[in-house]
Design a protein around this motif. Structure first.
Motif, PDB file in Angstrom:
ATOM      1  N   VAL B 316       0.870  -1.167   0.000  1.00  0.00           N
ATOM      2  CA  VAL B 316       0.000   0.000   0.000  1.00  0.00           C
ATOM      3  C   VAL B 316       0.913   1.223   0.000  1.00  0.00           C
ATOM      4  CG1 VAL B 316      -1.778   1.269   1.259  1.00  0.00           C
ATOM      5  CG2 VAL B 316      -1.783  -1.244   1.277  1.00  0.00           C
ATOM      6  N   SER B 317       0.852   2.014  -1.056  1.00  0.00           N
ATOM      7  CA  SER B 317       1.747   3.170  -1.119  1.00  0.00           C
ATOM      8  C   SER B 317       0.934   4.434  -1.344  1.00  0.00           C
ATOM      9  CB  SER B 317       2.783   2.975  -2.222  1.00  0.00           C
ATOM     10  OG  SER B 317       2.153   2.534  -3.388  1.00  0.00           O
ATOM     11  N   ASP B 318       1.526   5.538  -0.938  1.00  0.00           N
ATOM     12  CA  ASP B 318       0.858   6.821  -1.139  1.00  0.00           C
ATOM     13  C   ASP B 318       1.900   7.859  -1.487  1.00  0.00           C
ATOM     14  OD1 ASP B 318       1.870   8.356   1.237  1.00  0.00           O
ATOM     15  OD2 ASP B 318       0.882   6.709   2.333  1.00  0.00           O
ATOM     16  N   ASN B 319       1.425   9.039  -1.909  1.00  0.00           N
ATOM     17  CA  ASN B 319       2.389  10.104  -2.168  1.00  0.00           C
ATOM     18  C   ASN B 319       2.162  11.258  -1.179  1.00  0.00           C
ATOM     19  OD1 ASN B 319       0.020  10.981  -3.184  1.00  0.00           O
ATOM     20  ND2 ASN B 319       0.834  11.728  -5.145  1.00  0.00           N
ATOM     21  N   GLY B 320       1.944  10.866   0.084  1.00  0.00           N
ATOM     22  CA  GLY B 320       1.670  11.848   1.142  1.00  0.00           C
ATOM     23  C   GLY B 320       2.925  12.445   1.755  1.00  0.00           C
ATOM     24  N   HIS B 321       2.807  12.830   3.045  1.00  0.00           N
ATOM     25  CA  HIS B 321       3.895  13.573   3.708  1.00  0.00           C
ATOM     26  C   HIS B 321       5.164  12.762   3.891  1.00  0.00           C
ATOM     27  CE1 HIS B 321       0.872  16.518   4.609  1.00  0.00           C
ATOM     28  NE2 HIS B 321       0.172  15.660   5.337  1.00  0.00           N
ATOM     29  N   GLY B 322       5.021  11.457   3.970  1.00  0.00           N
ATOM     30  CA  GLY B 322       6.186  10.640   4.276  1.00  0.00           C
ATOM     31  C   GLY B 322       6.607  10.809   5.727  1.00  0.00           C
ATOM     32  N   MET B 323       7.649  10.062   6.109  1.00  0.00           N
ATOM     33  CA  MET B 323       8.069  10.096   7.524  1.00  0.00           C
ATOM     34  C   MET B 323       9.590  10.103   7.645  1.00  0.00           C
ATOM     35  SD  MET B 323       5.403   7.349   9.073  1.00  0.00           S
ATOM     36  CE  MET B 323       5.333   6.439   7.553  1.00  0.00           C
ATOM     37  N   SER B 324      10.070  10.634   8.771  1.00  0.00           N
ATOM     38  CA  SER B 324      11.514  10.663   9.034  1.00  0.00           C
ATOM     39  C   SER B 324      11.950   9.310   9.601  1.00  0.00           C
ATOM     40  CB  SER B 324      11.822  11.770  10.036  1.00  0.00           C
ATOM     41  OG  SER B 324      11.275  11.403  11.296  1.00  0.00           O
ATOM     42  N   GLU B 325      13.264   9.132   9.659  1.00  0.00           N
ATOM     43  CA  GLU B 325      13.840   7.897  10.216  1.00  0.00           C
ATOM     44  C   GLU B 325      13.287   7.621  11.623  1.00  0.00           C
ATOM     45  OE1 GLU B 325      16.372   5.733   9.347  1.00  0.00           O
ATOM     46  OE2 GLU B 325      16.544   6.498   7.291  1.00  0.00           O
ATOM     47  N   GLU B 326      13.299   8.652  12.423  1.00  0.00           N
ATOM     48  CA  GLU B 326      12.898   8.507  13.818  1.00  0.00           C
ATOM     49  C   GLU B 326      11.426   8.091  13.917  1.00  0.00           C
ATOM     50  OE1 GLU B 326      11.395  11.489  15.974  1.00  0.00           O
ATOM     51  OE2 GLU B 326      11.218  10.003  17.606  1.00  0.00           O
ATOM     52  N   GLN B 327      10.624   8.714  13.056  1.00  0.00           N
ATOM     53  CA  GLN B 327       9.204   8.361  13.055  1.00  0.00           C
ATOM     54  C   GLN B 327       9.009   6.915  12.635  1.00  0.00           C
ATOM     55  OE1 GLN B 327       8.047  11.491  10.378  1.00  0.00           O
ATOM     56  NE2 GLN B 327       7.080  12.668  12.031  1.00  0.00           N
ATOM     57  N   LEU B 328       9.789   6.485  11.647  1.00  0.00           N
ATOM     58  CA  LEU B 328       9.661   5.113  11.156  1.00  0.00           C
ATOM     59  C   LEU B 328       9.985   4.111  12.268  1.00  0.00           C
ATOM     60  CD1 LEU B 328      11.238   5.354   7.600  1.00  0.00           C
ATOM     61  CD2 LEU B 328       8.846   4.968   8.199  1.00  0.00           C
ATOM     62  N   GLY B 329      11.005   4.470  13.083  1.00  0.00           N
ATOM     63  CA  GLY B 329      11.433   3.555  14.147  1.00  0.00           C
ATOM     64  C   GLY B 329      10.333   3.280  15.152  1.00  0.00           C
ATOM     65  N   ASN B 330       9.475   4.253  15.370  1.00  0.00           N
ATOM     66  CA  ASN B 330       8.456   4.098  16.407  1.00  0.00           C
ATOM     67  C   ASN B 330       7.077   3.742  15.866  1.00  0.00           C
ATOM     68  OD1 ASN B 330      10.083   4.842  18.651  1.00  0.00           O
ATOM     69  ND2 ASN B 330      10.054   6.931  17.859  1.00  0.00           N
ATOM     70  N   LEU B 331       7.009   3.642  14.548  1.00  0.00           N
ATOM     71  CA  LEU B 331       5.706   3.613  13.896  1.00  0.00           C
ATOM     72  C   LEU B 331       4.766   2.516  14.396  1.00  0.00           C
ATOM     73  CD1 LEU B 331       4.343   5.208  11.718  1.00  0.00           C
ATOM     74  CD2 LEU B 331       5.166   3.540  10.049  1.00  0.00           C
ATOM     75  N   GLY B 365       3.384 -13.586   9.251  1.00  0.00           N
ATOM     76  CA  GLY B 365       3.841 -12.698   8.197  1.00  0.00           C
ATOM     77  C   GLY B 365       4.770 -11.632   8.724  1.00  0.00           C
ATOM     78  N   HIS B 366       5.049 -10.667   7.854  1.00  0.00           N
ATOM     79  CA  HIS B 366       6.021  -9.642   8.203  1.00  0.00           C
ATOM     80  C   HIS B 366       5.562  -8.324   7.578  1.00  0.00           C
ATOM     81  CE1 HIS B 366       9.901  -7.907   9.092  1.00  0.00           C
ATOM     82  NE2 HIS B 366       9.938  -7.437   7.847  1.00  0.00           N
ATOM     83  N   ILE B 367       5.763  -7.224   8.307  1.00  0.00           N
ATOM     84  CA  ILE B 367       5.412  -5.930   7.720  1.00  0.00           C
ATOM     85  C   ILE B 367       6.618  -5.010   7.801  1.00  0.00           C
ATOM     86  CG2 ILE B 367       4.453  -5.043   9.911  1.00  0.00           C
ATOM     87  CD1 ILE B 367       2.436  -3.466   8.087  1.00  0.00           C
ATOM     88  N   SER B 368       6.792  -4.197   6.729  1.00  0.00           N
ATOM     89  CA  SER B 368       7.882  -3.227   6.760  1.00  0.00           C
ATOM     90  C   SER B 368       7.385  -1.959   6.084  1.00  0.00           C
ATOM     91  CB  SER B 368       9.100  -3.776   6.027  1.00  0.00           C
ATOM     92  OG  SER B 368       8.760  -3.996   4.682  1.00  0.00           O
ATOM     93  N   GLY B 374       8.218  13.915   2.662  1.00  0.00           N
ATOM     94  CA  GLY B 374       7.818  14.545   1.403  1.00  0.00           C
ATOM     95  C   GLY B 374       7.703  13.590   0.228  1.00  0.00           C
ATOM     96  N   ALA B 375       8.129  12.329   0.418  1.00  0.00           N
ATOM     97  CA  ALA B 375       8.146  11.420  -0.741  1.00  0.00           C
ATOM     98  C   ALA B 375       7.181  10.254  -0.576  1.00  0.00           C
ATOM     99  CB  ALA B 375       9.563  10.897  -0.960  1.00  0.00           C
ATOM    100  N   GLY B 376       6.212  10.365   0.320  1.00  0.00           N
ATOM    101  CA  GLY B 376       5.229   9.306   0.485  1.00  0.00           C
ATOM    102  C   GLY B 376       5.782   8.102   1.225  1.00  0.00           C
ATOM    103  N   SER B 377       4.914   7.094   1.412  1.00  0.00           N
ATOM    104  CA  SER B 377       5.293   5.902   2.172  1.00  0.00           C
ATOM    105  C   SER B 377       4.866   4.646   1.431  1.00  0.00           C
ATOM    106  CB  SER B 377       4.594   5.889   3.539  1.00  0.00           C
ATOM    107  OG  SER B 377       4.751   7.120   4.186  1.00  0.00           O
ATOM    108  N   ILE B 378       5.622   3.576   1.611  1.00  0.00           N
ATOM    109  CA  ILE B 378       5.224   2.270   1.065  1.00  0.00           C
ATOM    110  C   ILE B 378       5.208   1.255   2.200  1.00  0.00           C
ATOM    111  CG2 ILE B 378       5.750   0.454  -0.590  1.00  0.00           C
ATOM    112  CD1 ILE B 378       7.465   2.480  -2.114  1.00  0.00           C
ATOM    113  N   PHE B 379       4.041   0.719   2.479  1.00  0.00           N
ATOM    114  CA  PHE B 379       3.927  -0.363   3.467  1.00  0.00           C
ATOM    115  C   PHE B 379       3.911  -1.687   2.719  1.00  0.00           C
ATOM    116  CE2 PHE B 379       3.147   1.620   7.547  1.00  0.00           C
ATOM    117  CZ  PHE B 379       2.856   2.932   7.184  1.00  0.00           C
TER     118      PHE B 379
END
Ligand SMILES: Nc1nc2c(ncn2[C@@H]2O[C@H](COP(=O)(O)OP(=O)(O)O)[C@@H](O)[C@H]2O)c(=O)[nH]1
Ligand SMILES: [Mg+2]
Lengths: 168, 391
Positions: B316-331, B365-368, B374-379
């Motif tokens: 599932v991908s989007d072209n939204g705000h995206g997230m920083s490294e730190e945000q990803l770590g806690n997501l 399963g596994h999620i990443s 600024g470049a969106g997110s891909i789950f």
């Protein structure tokens, strides 16, 4: 002058039930919150005035728990009475009553036994009810009392009862 | 080899040796008469026993040493040769810092004629005693701590059960009125189809918000089950394309309202996967609704599924705000919401992604996630097509 008679009595019970604290309360009338494990034995003397004699109680405060079995017979032998103590906030300390009573009786068949449930001041943490305590104590051949070394509740009573039951 | 002439007779030698040993090992001794009175002592005897000074010769040993009150019978047994010795170890003397640990030992003076009298040896073992005291102290404190920990854990477990009970009861109580609200809102939408546009819009909001609330309640209940390890999967063969299509349809209204395009890339023939269909729906729904939530107007959300031999990959991908490294770590942590999420007007509980991760993991399963500000997110979720038997 009244006769002075010396008798050896023991405190028995698992570690940290409050044996040392009960003796300290009875002999020095003070209490310490800190826990200092006893190893070996500490002997204190306290005179108890009876009607026609003074009874010098030599109170043997023994290391609790499984150290007792090692120390064994030489500590307990020759004692005419024992105060056997459990901690009202720890159920498993009551399970050892029978063990200590039997050890004492095996070495001193006529010994007087008194049972005490200590830390009665910690009411909200109490996990052993009086019915069980009385029942077990009577079945092992002794009276039972709640005590608190911290507040002093029934400490004097317990030792007085012990002294009264000792035949001289 | 020549032997030098002896300066001392054997008794003198023994006496010197005894003095040297008693100094080296802090020992003292006394001679007891058969009536248990003290006949003589080493010079350090009163000193070693500290409190006991003054005239002690001729006094019964039981008056000088309380340790022997009650031991008279045993001492007489030694005099009669019935027992070889009496030993008392680690007798505590004195208070606090000044406390000594002493060993007492009584043997016959003359092993061949025990009735002649007794030898009392006192040995200062304070150094060893203190060491052992420290060990026993540590062991006992550890035991007490362990006990405390166990009972604290029991209490926590009890409170947790209480919380679960409360949660499921209140969820049940909340659901009943919610069902009525949603039900009547959709009924009104049906029968008032010619009402003014505003009225229909407001009814739509009531309906979608009550559905949203229902999902939050489900999240709470699921979370509770997950945390207690009580979540059970009802596994069957699921048509993944169909589930994705259902999610996309459910999100359509919200997406349309913000001009967000949902694009699907699904394989044909359809993908089948061995899973719990409700949970699978929740996984995909939470991911897609997140993507829609955090993508600005006129954005794009892309859902793609593909398979390899063993596993199915869902993206599932989007072209939204995206997230920083730190945000990803806690997501994927419970109740974590990114700064963007907190700033944005969208409401969320912070449960969604945590639940997704738990549900994915329940399916082995596994999620990443891959994302840049600024470049969106891909789950990316990977699930085994066939679950191992033990699930
Ligand atoms: N609250 C409370 N604490 C006690 C009481 N008696 C002893 N304690 C505490 O329990 C711990 C163990 O006591 P102690 O006398 O050393 O136990 P022993 O190992 O049986 O000699 C110490 O921290 C004491 O302060 C009591 O009556 N009430
Ligand atoms: Mg103690």
């Amino acid at each position: 002058m009244k006769r002075v008679i010396q008798k050896k009595v023991c405190l028995l019970g698992d570690f940290a039930v409050g044996k040392t604290s009960l003796v300290r309360r009875f002999v020095e009338d003070r209490f310490d919150d800190r826990y200092l494990s006893t190893i070996g034995v500490k002997i204190s003397r306290k005179p108890v005035e009876m009607a026609d004699y003074t009874l010098n109680l030599l109170i043997w405060d023994l290391a609790g728990g499984d150290d007792f079995s090692q120390a064994g017979a030489s500590y307990v032998r020759g004692s005419v009475a024992a105060l056997i103590v459990c901690d009202l906030t720890r159920r498993e300390t009551l399970d050892s009553f029978a063990y200590y009573a039997n050890q004492m009786r095996a070495l001193n068949p006529d010994a007087v036994l008194i049972f005490a449930g200590n830390k009665a001041d910690l009411e909200s943490e109490r996990v052993i009810d009086n019915e069980a305590l009385h029942e077990i104590s009577l079945s092992l051949g002794g009276h039972y009392l709640d005590t608190s070394a911290k507040t002093g509740y029934q400490v004097e009573t317990a030792f007085q009862l012990l002294a009264k039951k000792i035949t001289v | 080899m020549s032997v030098p002439p002896a300066d001392f007779d054997p008794i003198m030698l023994a006496a010197h040796a005894a003095r040297a040993m008693s100094q080296a090992h802090r020992m003292a001794y006394a001679h007891l008469a058969p009536d248990l009175t003290i006949v003589q002592t080493s010079s350090n005897f009163p000193f070693l026993l500290e409190s006991q000074t003054g005239q002690i010769i001729g006094l019964p040993v039981t008056e000088i040493l309380w340790e022997f009150v009650g031991a008279e019978a045993a001492l007489h047994d030694i005099l009669r040769g019935e027992i070889p010795l009496l030993r008392l170890e680690q007798v505590n003397r004195g208070q606090g810092e000044a406390m000594l640990y002493l060993n007492f030992q009584v043997t016959p003076l003359d092993a061949f004629q025990p009735d002649r009298g007794l030898l009392l040896l006192v040995e200062d073992e304070t150094a060893y005693g203190r060491l052992q005291q420290t060990l026993v102290q540590d062991r006992n404190e550890l035991r007490l701590l362990k006990r405390k920990l166990t009972s604290a854990n029991d209490e926590l477990r009890r409170l947790n059960r209480l919380k679960s009970l409360f949660l499921s009861m209140s969820a049940h109580d909340l659901r009943a009125p919610l069902t009525s609200i949603g039900g009547y809102a959709s009924l009104l939408l049906e029968i008032m189809s010619d009402a003014p546009a505003d009225t229909l819009k407001y009814l739509g909001i009531i309906l979608s918000q009550s559905e949203q609330m229902n999902r939050i309640i489900s999240d709470f209940l699921d979370l509770d089950k997950l945390e207690q390890g009580l979540l059970s999967l009802h596994l069957e063969s699921c048509d993944l394309n169909q589930i994705i299509a259902r999610v996309s349809a459910a999100m359509q209204v919200v997406a349309d309202s913000r001009q967000i395009a949902i694009a699907l890339a699904l394989p044909s023939p359809p993908l089948y996967i061995w899973a719990d269909p409700d949970k699978l729906y929740r996984i995909i729904y939470n991911l897609v609704s997140n993507a829609v939530k955090y993508t600005p107007r006129n954005g794009r959300v892309h859902i793609e599924a593909r398979q390899s031999d063993e596993q199915i990959t869902l993206q599932v991908s989007d072209n939204g705000h995206g997230m920083s490294e730190e945000q990803l770590g806690n997501l994927f942590q419970l109740y974590y919401r990114t700064e963007n999420a907190k700033k944005s007007k969208t409401k969320g509980t912070g449960l969604g992604l945590y639940i997704v991760k738990m549900l994915v993991e329940a399916h082995q399963g596994h999620i990443s996630v891959a994302s840049k500000p600024g470049a969106g997110s891909i789950f990316t979720v990977t699930l085994p097509r066939q679950l191992p038997d033990n699930v």
